[in-house]
Write a protein that holds these residues in place. Structure first.
Motif, PDB file in Angstrom:
ATOM      1  N   VAL A  11       0.873  -1.322  -0.045  1.00  0.00           N
ATOM      2  CA  VAL A  11       0.172   0.029   0.087  1.00  0.00           C
ATOM      3  C   VAL A  11       0.765   1.267  -0.116  1.00  0.00           C
ATOM      4  N   VAL A  12       0.769   1.884  -0.996  1.00  0.00           N
ATOM      5  CA  VAL A  12       1.644   3.303  -1.020  1.00  0.00           C
ATOM      6  C   VAL A  12       0.588   4.486  -1.027  1.00  0.00           C
ATOM      7  N   TRP A  13       0.866   5.685  -0.503  1.00  0.00           N
ATOM      8  CA  TRP A  13       0.018   7.011  -0.402  1.00  0.00           C
ATOM      9  C   TRP A  13       1.001   8.054  -0.695  1.00  0.00           C
ATOM     10  N   ALA A  14       0.341   9.054  -0.871  1.00  0.00           N
ATOM     11  CA  ALA A  14       0.778  10.613  -1.198  1.00  0.00           C
ATOM     12  C   ALA A  14      -0.147  11.635  -0.543  1.00  0.00           C
ATOM     13  N   VAL A  15       0.227  12.664  -0.345  1.00  0.00           N
ATOM     14  CA  VAL A  15      -0.841  13.732  -0.167  1.00  0.00           C
ATOM     15  C   VAL A  15      -0.745  14.769  -1.547  1.00  0.00           C
ATOM     16  N   THR A  16      -1.646  15.177  -1.770  1.00  0.00           N
ATOM     17  CA  THR A  16      -1.563  16.277  -3.001  1.00  0.00           C
ATOM     18  C   THR A  16      -2.586  17.360  -2.481  1.00  0.00           C
ATOM     19  N   GLU A  70       0.447   9.275 -11.425  1.00  0.00           N
ATOM     20  CA  GLU A  70      -0.755   9.360 -12.579  1.00  0.00           C
ATOM     21  C   GLU A  70      -1.967   9.989 -11.750  1.00  0.00           C
ATOM     22  N   ALA A  71      -2.501   9.531 -10.383  1.00  0.00           N
ATOM     23  CA  ALA A  71      -3.410  10.018  -9.998  1.00  0.00           C
ATOM     24  C   ALA A  71      -3.370  11.116  -9.485  1.00  0.00           C
ATOM     25  N   ILE A  72      -2.158  11.590  -9.113  1.00  0.00           N
ATOM     26  CA  ILE A  72      -2.047  12.905  -8.594  1.00  0.00           C
ATOM     27  C   ILE A  72      -2.147  13.965  -9.877  1.00  0.00           C
ATOM     28  N   ARG A  73      -1.647  13.527 -10.917  1.00  0.00           N
ATOM     29  CA  ARG A  73      -1.645  14.232 -12.300  1.00  0.00           C
ATOM     30  C   ARG A  73      -3.092  14.474 -12.454  1.00  0.00           C
ATOM     31  N   GLN A  74      -3.797  13.213 -12.386  1.00  0.00           N
ATOM     32  CA  GLN A  74      -5.328  13.422 -12.832  1.00  0.00           C
ATOM     33  C   GLN A  74      -6.215  14.178 -11.961  1.00  0.00           C
ATOM     34  N   VAL A  75      -5.989  14.222 -10.732  1.00  0.00           N
ATOM     35  CA  VAL A  75      -6.475  14.914  -9.651  1.00  0.00           C
ATOM     36  C   VAL A  75      -6.207  16.377  -9.980  1.00  0.00           C
ATOM     37  N   GLY A  76      -5.128  16.591 -10.223  1.00  0.00           N
ATOM     38  CA  GLY A  76      -4.732  18.195 -10.622  1.00  0.00           C
ATOM     39  C   GLY A  76      -5.155  18.663 -11.724  1.00  0.00           C
ATOM     40  N   GLU A  77      -5.431  17.733 -12.852  1.00  0.00           N
ATOM     41  CA  GLU A  77      -6.253  18.035 -14.010  1.00  0.00           C
ATOM     42  C   GLU A  77      -7.578  18.430 -13.844  1.00  0.00           C
ATOM     43  N   TYR A  78      -8.274  17.655 -13.004  1.00  0.00           N
ATOM     44  CA  TYR A  78      -9.598  17.939 -12.604  1.00  0.00           C
ATOM     45  C   TYR A  78      -9.900  19.106 -11.969  1.00  0.00           C
ATOM     46  N   PHE A  79      -8.767  19.570 -11.052  1.00  0.00           N
ATOM     47  CA  PHE A  79      -8.924  20.650 -10.252  1.00  0.00           C
ATOM     48  C   PHE A  79      -8.718  22.040 -11.182  1.00  0.00           C
ATOM     49  N   PHE A  86     -12.036  10.646 -14.575  1.00  0.00           N
ATOM     50  CA  PHE A  86     -10.706  10.009 -14.022  1.00  0.00           C
ATOM     51  C   PHE A  86     -10.525   8.650 -14.863  1.00  0.00           C
ATOM     52  N   ALA A  87      -9.483   8.575 -15.187  1.00  0.00           N
ATOM     53  CA  ALA A  87      -9.086   7.012 -15.846  1.00  0.00           C
ATOM     54  C   ALA A  87      -7.988   6.213 -14.984  1.00  0.00           C
ATOM     55  N   LEU A  88      -8.518   5.875 -14.060  1.00  0.00           N
ATOM     56  CA  LEU A  88      -7.547   5.228 -13.198  1.00  0.00           C
ATOM     57  C   LEU A  88      -7.963   3.893 -12.726  1.00  0.00           C
ATOM     58  N   PRO A  89      -7.050   2.801 -12.745  1.00  0.00           N
ATOM     59  CA  PRO A  89      -7.638   1.422 -12.163  1.00  0.00           C
ATOM     60  C   PRO A  89      -7.947   1.811 -10.715  1.00  0.00           C
ATOM     61  N   LEU A  90      -9.109   1.203 -10.252  1.00  0.00           N
ATOM     62  CA  LEU A  90      -9.766   1.390  -9.020  1.00  0.00           C
ATOM     63  C   LEU A  90      -9.591  -0.047  -8.225  1.00  0.00           C
ATOM     64  N   ASP A  91      -9.133   0.033  -6.930  1.00  0.00           N
ATOM     65  CA  ASP A  91      -9.120  -1.115  -6.166  1.00  0.00           C
ATOM     66  C   ASP A  91     -10.448  -1.128  -5.283  1.00  0.00           C
ATOM     67  N   TRP A  92     -11.388  -1.865  -5.388  1.00  0.00           N
ATOM     68  CA  TRP A  92     -12.714  -2.009  -4.510  1.00  0.00           C
ATOM     69  C   TRP A  92     -12.789  -2.803  -3.450  1.00  0.00           C
ATOM     70  N   SER A  93     -11.816  -3.181  -3.010  1.00  0.00           N
ATOM     71  CA  SER A  93     -11.579  -4.158  -1.741  1.00  0.00           C
ATOM     72  C   SER A  93     -11.869  -3.550  -0.509  1.00  0.00           C
ATOM     73  N   LEU A  94     -12.137  -2.076  -0.360  1.00  0.00           N
ATOM     74  CA  LEU A  94     -12.592  -1.600   0.907  1.00  0.00           C
ATOM     75  C   LEU A  94     -14.130  -1.641   0.960  1.00  0.00           C
ATOM     76  N   ILE A  95     -14.638  -1.995  -0.118  1.00  0.00           N
ATOM     77  CA  ILE A  95     -16.341  -1.942  -0.006  1.00  0.00           C
ATOM     78  C   ILE A  95     -16.998  -3.273  -0.932  1.00  0.00           C
ATOM     79  N   SER A  96     -17.975  -3.559  -0.516  1.00  0.00           N
ATOM     80  CA  SER A  96     -18.549  -4.921  -1.039  1.00  0.00           C
ATOM     81  C   SER A  96     -19.958  -4.727  -1.259  1.00  0.00           C
ATOM     82  N   GLY A  97     -20.523  -5.720  -1.848  1.00  0.00           N
ATOM     83  CA  GLY A  97     -22.000  -5.892  -1.644  1.00  0.00           C
ATOM     84  C   GLY A  97     -22.686  -4.590  -2.280  1.00  0.00           C
ATOM     85  N   PHE A  98     -23.758  -4.328  -1.696  1.00  0.00           N
ATOM     86  CA  PHE A  98     -24.647  -3.299  -2.315  1.00  0.00           C
ATOM     87  C   PHE A  98     -24.023  -2.024  -2.619  1.00  0.00           C
TER      88      PHE A  98
END
Length: 184
Positions: A11-16, A70-79, A86-98
């Motif tokens: 798990v990697v992280w950064a603050v932007t 890439e996420a930092i770049r896309q967030v910057g472009e959004y703002f 957004f065109a990023l791969p998403l890891d949905w493992s923190l949420i499930s079901g409905f």
């Protein structure tokens, strides 16, 4: 089979910094896994502890990792107003079901500059009458901004709730042209 522990989940992280304050972005090998608002020191540290508990790996600060860069770049472009989706791969493992079903529909079916009602979103996933459960799913969204829970509003025109705070929701909706810019 690798028995050296090399298969542990990384798990990697950064603050932007963004137009709504600092965002913590965290990713696994699968994709972006978490976005946290107001990521100053205390909030950031609590969020990283929760991620370590839930994902079973100690998050490592790595703003240069390809996915986070890439996420930092896309967030910057959004703002900056140059990115609407957004065109990023998403890891949905923190949420499930409905909740996962609702958030995937939101991510894929509610574009920039539009809003959807809680009840409408419930109907879209085949659960008419589950508007309150949709609200709970929005509150559990581990990927706000990228999975745009700020675009879900009350059917009577009310703004609804928001985990990042109502002022943040208003600013995001104004950013996308859905609401007028606040006067002050």
């Amino acid at each position: 089979m690798n028995s050296h522990g090399g298969d542990e989940r990384r798990v990697v992280w950064a603050v932007t910094d963004t137009g709504i304050g600092p965002l913590l972005l965290a990713a696994t090998g699968e994709g972006l896994v978490s976005v946290v608002f107001h990521a100053r020191e205390a909030v950031r540290d609590r969020a990283l502890e929760r991620l370590a508990d839930r994902l079973g790996a100690e998050p490592v600060e790595a703003p240069g990792s390809p996915l986070l860069a890439e996420a930092i770049r896309q967030v910057g472009e959004y703002f900056s107003g140059t990115r609407r989706a957004f065109a990023l791969p998403l890891d949905w493992s923190l949420i499930s079901g409905f909740n996962r079903q609702v958030l995937r529909e939101l991510a894929e079916g509610v574009p920039y500059g539009t809003v959807v009602g809680y009840g409408d979103l419930a109907r879209r996933v085949g659960q008419p009458g589950a508007a309150q459960a949709v609200g709970m799913a929005m509150g559990a969204n581990p990927l706000p901004v990228v999975v745009p829970c700020h675009r879900v509003v009350e059917s009577d025109g009310g703004i609804g709730g928001f985990g990042g705070g109502l002022e943040t929701k208003r600013r995001l909706l104004a950013w996308e042209g859905v609401l007028p810019e606040p006067l002050f």
